[in-house]
Scaffold this motif. Structure first.
Motif, short mmCIF file in Angstrom:
data_model
loop_
_atom_site.label_atom_id
_atom_site.label_comp_id
_atom_site.label_asym_id
_atom_site.label_seq_id
_atom_site.Cartn_x
_atom_site.Cartn_y
_atom_site.Cartn_z
N ASP A 85 0.59 -1.23 0.05
CA ASP A 85 -0.09 -0.11 -0.09
C ASP A 85 0.67 1.25 0.13
OD1 ASP A 85 -2.40 -1.71 0.08
OD2 ASP A 85 -2.16 -1.82 2.27
N SER A 87 2.23 4.42 -2.87
CA SER A 87 1.91 5.09 -4.15
C SER A 87 2.70 6.16 -4.36
CB SER A 87 0.33 5.01 -4.25
OG SER A 87 0.30 5.95 -5.50
N LEU A 91 -0.14 11.22 -9.54
CA LEU A 91 -0.84 10.06 -9.97
C LEU A 91 -0.64 9.68 -11.24
CD1 LEU A 91 -4.39 10.75 -8.36
CD2 LEU A 91 -2.12 9.61 -7.52
N LYS A 96 8.69 4.78 -9.24
CA LYS A 96 8.42 3.81 -8.23
C LYS A 96 9.35 4.02 -7.03
CE LYS A 96 6.15 0.90 -10.72
NZ LYS A 96 4.69 1.21 -10.86
#
Length: 170
Positions: A85, A87, A91, A96
């Motif tokens: 979970d 991120s 968006l 990464k």
């Protein structure tokens, strides 16, 4: 003389525009009178980046008090689970994170080594900002920051971290 307007942009917002701001959470951490739990933000040894913590938050989902010790560079007990979970906060970015949130929801024993920085008593059914550090907490390669959770009774908690990454190592 014409005065031009200026806009102040906080650093986490600037880092987000670059696709370098990340957020994530541990799994649910379940404690009892005999079991503890932990969550940590880890920077792998050979990452070649620094992790600059923007903030962290602690949530207590139970009706009992939970104790959270904030410890740096400690070895936690039990096997680490990598949180899925996490991120990037821009968006559409393909970046990464290098940093990882590791946790163990239910362990015996305590951590070893490290340095205790502070302790929080987390009230029942609350979420609290641990402290807003705005990049002043720097997790260098091979180091970590951890919350070690305990309670005198059954309780459930969760830890959230937000950080940005930069390959300029100071």
């Amino acid at each position: 003389m014409d005065i031009k307007p200026t806009v102040d942009v906080i650093n986490p917002a600037f880092q987000s525009t670059k696709g370098r701001l990340f957020a994530g959470t541990s799994g649910v951490l379940k404690t009892s009178a005999t079991k503890n739990a932990w969550a940590q933000l880890v920077n792998p040894l050979h990452s070649n980046v620094n992790l600059y913590v923007s903030f962290f938050a602690l949530s207590n989902f139970s009706t009992k008090l939970v104790k959270a010790e904030f410890v740096v560079n400690a070895e936690p007990p039990g096997k680490a689970i990598v949180s899925p979970d996490v991120s990037v906060l821009k968006l559409a970015s393909k970046h990464k994170p290098v940093g990882q949130i590791l946790f163990n929801p239910h362990v015996s024993g305590s951590y070893s080594g490290g340095r205790l920085i502070g302790t929080r008593a987390l009230g029942p059914q609350r979420s609290e900002l641990g402290f807003r550090v705005d990049g002043r907490l720097i997790i260098e390669p091979g180091t970590n920051a951890m919350f070690f959770i305990s309670s005198s009774t059954s309780a459930e908690a969760q830890i959230e971290f937000e950080w940005f990454e930069n390959n300029a190592i100071f």
